[in-house]
Write a protein that holds these residues in place. Sequence first.
Motif, PDB file in Angstrom:
ATOM      1  N   GLU A  57     -42.224 109.840  12.296  1.00 52.26           N
ATOM      2  CA  GLU A  57     -43.655 109.699  12.073  1.00 52.26           C
ATOM      3  C   GLU A  57     -44.136 108.367  12.621  1.00 52.26           C
ATOM      4  OE1 GLU A  57     -46.526 109.362   8.201  1.00 52.26           O
ATOM      5  OE2 GLU A  57     -44.897 110.824   8.161  1.00 52.26           O
ATOM      6  N   ILE A  58     -45.229 108.421  13.365  1.00 52.53           N
ATOM      7  CA  ILE A  58     -45.918 107.212  13.801  1.00 52.53           C
ATOM      8  C   ILE A  58     -47.132 107.128  12.899  1.00 52.53           C
ATOM      9  CG2 ILE A  58     -47.129 106.085  15.691  1.00 52.53           C
ATOM     10  CD1 ILE A  58     -45.278 107.743  17.567  1.00 52.53           C
ATOM     11  N   SER A  59     -47.159 106.110  12.035  1.00 51.36           N
ATOM     12  CA  SER A  59     -48.137 106.109  10.945  1.00 51.36           C
ATOM     13  C   SER A  59     -49.441 105.386  11.256  1.00 51.36           C
ATOM     14  CB  SER A  59     -47.509 105.503   9.694  1.00 51.36           C
ATOM     15  OG  SER A  59     -47.107 104.183   9.951  1.00 51.36           O
ATOM     16  N   SER A  60     -49.525 104.672  12.360  1.00 54.21           N
ATOM     17  CA  SER A  60     -50.790 104.001  12.635  1.00 54.21           C
ATOM     18  C   SER A  60     -51.004 103.905  14.136  1.00 54.21           C
ATOM     19  CB  SER A  60     -50.799 102.604  12.021  1.00 54.21           C
ATOM     20  OG  SER A  60     -49.809 101.800  12.613  1.00 54.21           O
ATOM     21  N   GLY A  61     -52.261 103.916  14.519  1.00 54.60           N
ATOM     22  CA  GLY A  61     -52.601 103.727  15.915  1.00 54.60           C
ATOM     23  C   GLY A  61     -52.475 104.993  16.736  1.00 54.60           C
ATOM     24  N   THR A  62     -52.762 104.831  17.997  1.00 56.55           N
ATOM     25  CA  THR A  62     -52.677 105.916  18.959  1.00 56.55           C
ATOM     26  C   THR A  62     -51.653 105.524  20.004  1.00 56.55           C
ATOM     27  OG1 THR A  62     -54.994 106.454  18.624  1.00 56.55           O
ATOM     28  CG2 THR A  62     -53.978 107.284  20.635  1.00 56.55           C
ATOM     29  N   VAL A  63     -50.794 106.439  20.338  1.00 63.16           N
ATOM     30  CA  VAL A  63     -49.743 106.157  21.312  1.00 63.16           C
ATOM     31  C   VAL A  63     -50.201 106.627  22.680  1.00 63.16           C
ATOM     32  CG1 VAL A  63     -47.381 106.653  21.993  1.00 63.16           C
ATOM     33  CG2 VAL A  63     -47.954 106.367  19.580  1.00 63.16           C
ATOM     34  N   HIS A  64     -50.144 105.736  23.656  1.00 59.27           N
ATOM     35  CA  HIS A  64     -50.415 106.076  25.048  1.00 59.27           C
ATOM     36  C   HIS A  64     -49.125 105.797  25.797  1.00 59.27           C
ATOM     37  CE1 HIS A  64     -54.735 106.412  24.363  1.00 59.27           C
ATOM     38  NE2 HIS A  64     -54.619 105.330  23.616  1.00 59.27           N
ATOM     39  N   GLY A  65     -48.414 106.835  26.183  1.00 60.05           N
ATOM     40  CA  GLY A  65     -47.148 106.641  26.878  1.00 60.05           C
ATOM     41  C   GLY A  65     -45.989 107.142  26.046  1.00 60.05           C
ATOM     42  N   ALA A  66     -44.799 106.711  26.440  1.00 55.40           N
ATOM     43  CA  ALA A  66     -43.571 107.213  25.827  1.00 55.40           C
ATOM     44  C   ALA A  66     -43.290 106.556  24.482  1.00 55.40           C
ATOM     45  CB  ALA A  66     -42.390 106.971  26.758  1.00 55.40           C
ATOM     46  N   VAL A  67     -42.642 107.314  23.614  1.00 52.92           N
ATOM     47  CA  VAL A  67     -42.124 106.801  22.349  1.00 52.92           C
ATOM     48  C   VAL A  67     -40.613 106.971  22.422  1.00 52.92           C
ATOM     49  CG1 VAL A  67     -42.041 107.113  19.856  1.00 52.92           C
ATOM     50  CG2 VAL A  67     -44.189 107.461  21.091  1.00 52.92           C
ATOM     51  N   VAL A  68     -39.882 105.882  22.209  1.00 52.33           N
ATOM     52  CA  VAL A  68     -38.426 105.928  22.293  1.00 52.33           C
ATOM     53  C   VAL A  68     -37.858 105.705  20.902  1.00 52.33           C
ATOM     54  CG1 VAL A  68     -36.368 104.881  23.301  1.00 52.33           C
ATOM     55  CG2 VAL A  68     -38.476 105.042  24.646  1.00 52.33           C
ATOM     56  N   VAL A  76     -33.750 118.139  22.255  1.00 51.84           N
ATOM     57  CA  VAL A  76     -33.483 119.517  22.639  1.00 51.84           C
ATOM     58  C   VAL A  76     -34.779 120.269  22.405  1.00 51.84           C
ATOM     59  CG1 VAL A  76     -32.156 121.576  22.146  1.00 51.84           C
ATOM     60  CG2 VAL A  76     -31.072 119.329  21.983  1.00 51.84           C
ATOM     61  N   GLY A  77     -35.372 120.733  23.465  1.00 50.05           N
ATOM     62  CA  GLY A  77     -36.613 121.487  23.339  1.00 50.05           C
ATOM     63  C   GLY A  77     -37.829 120.595  23.354  1.00 50.05           C
ATOM     64  N   PRO A  78     -38.991 121.185  23.279  1.00 55.45           N
ATOM     65  CA  PRO A  78     -40.221 120.408  23.331  1.00 55.45           C
ATOM     66  C   PRO A  78     -40.472 119.654  22.029  1.00 55.45           C
ATOM     67  CG  PRO A  78     -40.701 122.720  23.028  1.00 55.45           C
ATOM     68  CD  PRO A  78     -39.220 122.608  23.239  1.00 55.45           C
ATOM     69  N   VAL A  79     -41.208 118.588  22.131  1.00 60.26           N
ATOM     70  CA  VAL A  79     -41.606 117.801  20.967  1.00 60.26           C
ATOM     71  C   VAL A  79     -42.954 118.326  20.499  1.00 60.26           C
ATOM     72  CG1 VAL A  79     -42.207 115.486  20.155  1.00 60.26           C
ATOM     73  CG2 VAL A  79     -40.339 115.800  21.807  1.00 60.26           C
ATOM     74  N   THR A  80     -43.098 118.553  19.203  1.00 60.19           N
ATOM     75  CA  THR A  80     -44.361 119.035  18.676  1.00 60.19           C
ATOM     76  C   THR A  80     -45.021 117.948  17.852  1.00 60.19           C
ATOM     77  OG1 THR A  80     -43.276 119.954  16.734  1.00 60.19           O
ATOM     78  CG2 THR A  80     -43.570 121.426  18.604  1.00 60.19           C
ATOM     79  N   SER A  81     -46.293 118.142  17.605  1.00 54.79           N
ATOM     80  CA  SER A  81     -47.067 117.143  16.878  1.00 54.79           C
ATOM     81  C   SER A  81     -47.939 117.843  15.864  1.00 54.79           C
ATOM     82  CB  SER A  81     -47.928 116.349  17.869  1.00 54.79           C
ATOM     83  OG  SER A  81     -48.820 115.523  17.175  1.00 54.79           O
ATOM     84  N   ASP A  82     -48.228 117.146  14.754  1.00 48.42           N
ATOM     85  CA  ASP A  82     -49.131 117.695  13.740  1.00 48.42           C
ATOM     86  C   ASP A  82     -50.586 117.368  14.044  1.00 48.42           C
ATOM     87  OD1 ASP A  82     -47.021 118.737  12.287  1.00 48.42           O
ATOM     88  OD2 ASP A  82     -46.783 116.940  11.072  1.00 48.42           O
ATOM     89  N   THR A  83     -50.858 116.743  15.178  1.00 50.48           N
ATOM     90  CA  THR A  83     -52.219 116.364  15.506  1.00 50.48           C
ATOM     91  C   THR A  83     -53.009 117.567  15.956  1.00 50.48           C
ATOM     92  OG1 THR A  83     -51.671 115.875  17.792  1.00 50.48           O
ATOM     93  CG2 THR A  83     -51.501 114.057  16.228  1.00 50.48           C
ATOM     94  N   ALA A  84     -54.333 117.463  15.823  1.00 48.27           N
ATOM     95  CA  ALA A  84     -55.200 118.563  16.243  1.00 48.27           C
ATOM     96  C   ALA A  84     -55.342 118.602  17.755  1.00 48.27           C
ATOM     97  CB  ALA A  84     -56.569 118.406  15.588  1.00 48.27           C
ATOM     98  N   PRO A  86     -54.246 118.545  21.623  1.00 49.63           N
ATOM     99  CA  PRO A  86     -53.030 118.892  22.352  1.00 49.63           C
ATOM    100  C   PRO A  86     -52.438 117.674  23.052  1.00 49.63           C
ATOM    101  CG  PRO A  86     -54.951 119.716  23.508  1.00 49.63           C
ATOM    102  CD  PRO A  86     -55.435 119.143  22.204  1.00 49.63           C
ATOM    103  N   LEU A  87     -51.110 117.642  23.114  1.00 49.87           N
ATOM    104  CA  LEU A  87     -50.442 116.562  23.807  1.00 49.87           C
ATOM    105  C   LEU A  87     -50.342 116.892  25.290  1.00 49.87           C
ATOM    106  CD1 LEU A  87     -47.579 115.923  21.260  1.00 49.87           C
ATOM    107  CD2 LEU A  87     -49.646 114.588  21.568  1.00 49.87           C
ATOM    108  N   PRO A  88     -50.364 115.873  26.149  1.00 54.51           N
ATOM    109  CA  PRO A  88     -50.259 116.148  27.592  1.00 54.51           C
ATOM    110  C   PRO A  88     -48.876 116.659  27.951  1.00 54.51           C
ATOM    111  CG  PRO A  88     -50.376 113.780  27.177  1.00 54.51           C
ATOM    112  CD  PRO A  88     -50.525 114.481  25.869  1.00 54.51           C
TER     113      PRO A  88
END
Length: 88
Positions: A57-68, A76-84, A86-88
Amino acid sequence: MEPITAGLLEERARQLAEPLNGRADQDPDFARALDIWRRRAGAEAGTRTGAGDVRNEISSGTVHGAVVQEPWSPCVGPVTSDTAAPLP
């Protein structure tokens, strides 16, 4: 492509195990060989800490770019998000 989920992996494992278990029920030599294979595979898999479910969980802010994630391990497989949105 369908997202790879724990449920999908478990279902596929059950589908693959059915014919193996059926043959083991009919063939004692195959059953022994399958048991040896399962023990070896379990030993090589290392220590397991649960079902393999992970929640990051990323609990604050907006991420622009990669998260390591550290320590890094391949996804394994795509990463999903609980955000409304869509992710690029």
